[in-house]
Enzyme design. Structure first.
Site, PDB file in Angstrom:
ATOM      1  N   ARG A   1       0.820  -1.208   0.000  1.00 30.46           N
ATOM      2  CA  ARG A   1       0.000   0.000   0.000  1.00 30.46           C
ATOM      3  C   ARG A   1       0.862   1.270   0.000  1.00 30.46           C
ATOM      4  NH1 ARG A   1      -4.533  -1.144   2.010  1.00 30.46           N
ATOM      5  NH2 ARG A   1      -3.396  -2.600   3.311  1.00 30.46           N
TER       6      ARG A   1
ATOM      7  N   HIS B   1       6.895   6.470  11.239  1.00 29.59           N
ATOM      8  CA  HIS B   1       6.344   6.400   9.882  1.00 29.59           C
ATOM      9  C   HIS B   1       5.805   7.791   9.558  1.00 29.59           C
ATOM     10  CE1 HIS B   1       4.799   4.888   6.264  1.00 29.59           C
ATOM     11  NE2 HIS B   1       4.054   3.887   6.682  1.00 29.59           N
TER      12      HIS B   1
ATOM     13  N   ARG C   1      11.824   1.853   3.264  1.00 33.37           N
ATOM     14  CA  ARG C   1      11.104   1.127   4.328  1.00 33.37           C
ATOM     15  C   ARG C   1      12.087   0.092   4.861  1.00 33.37           C
ATOM     16  NH1 ARG C   1       5.952  -0.937   6.556  1.00 33.37           N
ATOM     17  NH2 ARG C   1       5.048   0.662   5.269  1.00 33.37           N
TER      18      ARG C   1
ATOM     19  N   LYS D   1      24.601 -11.027   0.784  1.00 26.28           N
ATOM     20  CA  LYS D   1      26.055 -11.128   0.896  1.00 26.28           C
ATOM     21  C   LYS D   1      26.602 -10.282   2.045  1.00 26.28           C
ATOM     22  CE  LYS D   1      26.592 -11.877  -4.062  1.00 26.28           C
ATOM     23  NZ  LYS D   1      26.512 -11.067  -5.284  1.00 26.28           N
TER      24      LYS D   1
END
Lengths: 424, 324
Positions: B72, B151, B123, B102
């Site tokens: 979203r 957020h 994010r 890695k």
């Protein structure tokens, strides 16, 4: 709904021309820009015959808060800024206490935001207590909102400390703002060293006190790659050093004040402490060199170095009075009258020097009127003549050597974040 | 060009020092006026959206770098960038990047991607990741959530929702319901609400997932009233905004504990009966049973409208951080 500003000549200092356009402001944002915008339900403000320029930006202001509220407060200083057409100002950290901790950066930003007259960008101290010894926590101060670092009011005497500060500033991509003054040379001087000081029998400040440190910091800027911004440049030799530095590619910018462009130490003879400022008003050859430096791009921008003091302080006599002039409320008309009206500078270039250039070099918003950007702008009446009257200042400071001067180009309306913050 | 007489060479050199970037890492960094600027920008973008978008970010490229999935948020950012005429590169499985597997550090990944694009939407699953990214990035970093941290863009769109739905923020009573400990959207929202005056927060949460102390103290220091009101019905009677979050089963030490609290924090038709007439229900979505479907048709159910407000807000944020 919105506010529709109609019929003004809108200045684009980047393109270097001005055109008649309408501006629609909704909330804090310019939501339309163009010719003959439909009135719709908007409040119409008729600006025919006036000029709209991006809000002026002053990189060098002393707001005196925290701690010196008898001289100025964030409220009165930002009111003065709005009255002078400035929508953003950077304020110097030489307050009581010195702005060397994040809580003071927060305090300044929050106070300014509470009043809302102008956006204030704090400049934090380079060294703790501005003592020139231990470098402050740049990362924390920058995160709190400091846009640059300076020990303005004093030079950082140790080259080693300055070099350390430059390395930290480079990491953050912020300028170090240099008050260039070698104390071993400036001593107890109260005005420019020269014939006038000799006639008055007072100790002088030699030009080299400033130039030596500018030269040192140019070299440090070259070595570290950090952006060094020179405050209030005044002597001819300093202009030459900066010119050479730029030619060799050093990351250096510089500002000059209206008083160093317009006045010389001859003024001190008549005005005494009312003409006392640091760096001092210099000789005519220095003043002319500053003007040449401004015209050829050696000096990048105008700064007022607005430094309010009380009348009592300024009346202590040439030896004992503090250094400094107020400048926010008269700088634009001073510069406009002396340089644009006289035909030396195009109007758009003056706006560039007082808005676009500081925005660019201090990485601030603004400096140009653009669609979908924040509505910070200033309306000026180029045909209005008024004399400088310190009694009418919003600033608590009345200390200016320009009393009674006839000036043109006064701001009549200042819009900060879409709000009217000054109206003549 | 009049300004040609400016010494362009010198200016360009000074500019080569790293630009101060407009990162958006934490809602804490924003003052009230700046929050209102974003809301005004979003309003402007909403009207631009009605005309199908614009081209102001033509030639700009955004990377959506997602180390944990959030379809979203990612689609909302990508839509915003495309509606502004910009372009997008995107991954939702950055954690499984060959380089991450890695052992490449986040900092190195950011250094590389910053060389490709003009802005990075990040994010990440770790608290503080956005700040770490910003410390090395040469382009703006927009945090789209870092672990249980913050957020900020969600909080801005939440505030925009409140402003659009109720017309103001000052003086509101906001009930925060559910998991307030790990719910990062709540933390960022509290930081933003703290900048407004006479805001009252009701924390309607199980004792096991309270509002973190540092978030609560930030609000208290700004003069916000923060009250513990464990009873959802009592909170619903008082609130102008009910902000519901998901209670995540995995956060509880035992299933019994989870079962004991979950039923207490479900908004259903019964809640609607006690709510104020003008109040709204918000939810950052996705929901998992904490708002029953029967609530959806009530006009006070604002959560789907809330999700739509994300695009104009993110357009405003992108325009802000990329404009010159």
């Amino acid at each position: 709904m919105g506010k529709l500003f109609k019929g003004a000549t809108v200045v684009d200092p980047v393109m270097g021309y001005s055109t008649v356009q309408d501006l629609l402001v909704e909330g804090q944002i310019i939501t339309a820009l163009g010719k003959e915008l439909p009135t719709s339900t908007h409040e119409v403000i008729d600006l025919r015959g006036l000029h709209v320029m991006p809000g002026l930006i002053d990189p060098h202001v002393h707001l005196r808060e925290p701690g010196q509220t008898h001289k100025e407060t964030i409220e009165t200083g930002t009111m003065a800024a709005a009255a002078g057409g400035f929508t953003q100002i950077c304020c110097m950290p030489n307050t009581t206490p010195i702005v060397d901790e994040r809580k003071w950066v927060h305090f300044i930003r929050e106070e300014a935001d509470r009043f809302g007259y102008a956006t204030v960008h704090p400049i934090a101290a380079i060294t703790k207590g501005a003592k020139g010894q231990e470098v402050t926590d740049f990362v924390a101060l920058h995160q709190a909102g400091a846009v640059a670092f300076s020990d303005d009011g004093k030079g950082v005497q140790s080259a080693q400390v300055m070099r350390q500060a430059l390395l930290k500033a480079k990491q953050l991509g912020v300028p170090i703002v240099v008050h260039a003054e070698d104390e071993s040379l400036s001593g107890a001087g109260c005005m420019n060293a020269g014939p006038v000081a000799e006639r008055l029998g007072v100790p002088g400040i030699v030009s080299s006190a400033e130039t030596v440190m500018i030269a040192r910091d140019v070299l440090l800027a070259q070595e570290t790659g950090a952006h060094v911004h020179m405050c209030h440049v005044s002597p001819e030799a300093a202009v030459q050093v900066i010119r050479c530095a730029k030619e060799s590619g050093a990351p250096v910018t510089a500002e000059v004040t209206p008083h160093h462009l317009l006045l010389t130490d001859e003024q001190v003879e008549h005005l005494l402490a009312q003409a006392k400022v640091n760096p001092p008003l210099r000789a005519e050859s220095d003043r002319a060199a500053c003007v040449r430096g401004l015209l050829d791009g050696t000096l990048d921008m105008i700064a007022t170095d607005h430094a309010p003091h009380t009348k009592e302080e300024k009346d202590r006599g040439l030896l004992d009075a503090p250094f400094g002039f107020v400048g926010l409320e008269i700088s634009f008309p001073l510069m406009y009258t002396a340089f644009v009206k006289s035909g030396i500078l195009p109007f758009e270039k003056l706006v560039y020097l007082m808005s676009t250039a500081p925005a660019k070099h201090f990485h601030l918003r603004g400096g140009r009127i653009q669609l979908a950007s924040v509505a910070d702008f200033t309306v000026v009446d180029l045909n209005q003549m008024r004399r400088v009257n310190p009694e009418a200042f919003r600033s608590k400071g009345r200390n200016t050597p320009f009393v009674d001067r006839e000036l043109w180009g006064w701001p009549v309306l200042t819009i900060h974040r879409g709000q009217t913050v000054f109206q003549a | 060009m009049v300004c040609g007489c400016i010494n362009i060479q010198g200016n360009e050199r000074a500019e080569r020092t790293r630009e101060q970037l407009k990162h958006l890492i934490s809602a804490k960094q924003l003052q009230k006026t700046e929050i209102m600027e974003f809301i005004d920008r979003a309003k402007h973008m909403a009207s631009i959206l009605k005309q199908g978008g614009t081209h102001t970010l033509d030639g700009k490229l955004m990377a959506a770098l997602f180390f944990e999935p959030s379809t979203r948020t990612r689609l909302s950012f990508e839509t915003a960038m495309l509606r502004l005429g910009g372009q997008v590169i995107s991954t939702e499985s950055a954690r499984e990047f060959s380089s991450a597997v890695k052992g490449e550090t986040l900092e190195d990944t950011i250094r590389v991607v910053a060389g490709y694009v003009d802005v990075i939407v990040l994010r990440h699953h770790e608290i503080g990741a956005a700040a770490r990214a910003a410390s090395v990035s040469t382009v703006p970093i927009l945090s789209a959530g870092d672990g249980a941290g913050e957020h900020p863009t969600q909080a801005l769109l939440d505030l925009y929702t409140i402003e659009r739905e109720l017309g103001h923020v000052d003086g509101l009573t906001v009930a925060l319901v559910g998991d307030l400990l790990y719910g990062r959207t709540v933390h960022s929202l509290v930081y933003l609400l703290s900048q407004f005056t006479s805001v009252r927060l009701l924390c309607t949460a199980p004792a096991s997932t309270p509002l973190p102390d540092d978030v609560r103290d930030f609000a208290l220091a700004k003069g916000v009233s923060v009250e513990y009101e464990p009873n959802l019905e009592r909170a619903a009677r008082q609130a102008d905004v009910i902000y519901q979050t998901r209670i995540q089963k995995e956060r509880f030490s035992s299933l019994a504990e989870y079962d004991a609290v979950k039923g207490k924090y479900v908004i259903d038709e019964g809640t609607l009966l006690v709510m104020k007439e003008h109040a709204i229900i918000m939810h950052p979505l996705p929901r998992a049973g904490e708002i029953t479907p029967g609530v959806d048709k009530d006009p006070r159910a604002a959560y789907f409208r809330q999700s739509h407000y994300g695009v104009p807000m993110r357009m405003g944020i992108l325009q802000h951080c990329l404009e010159r």
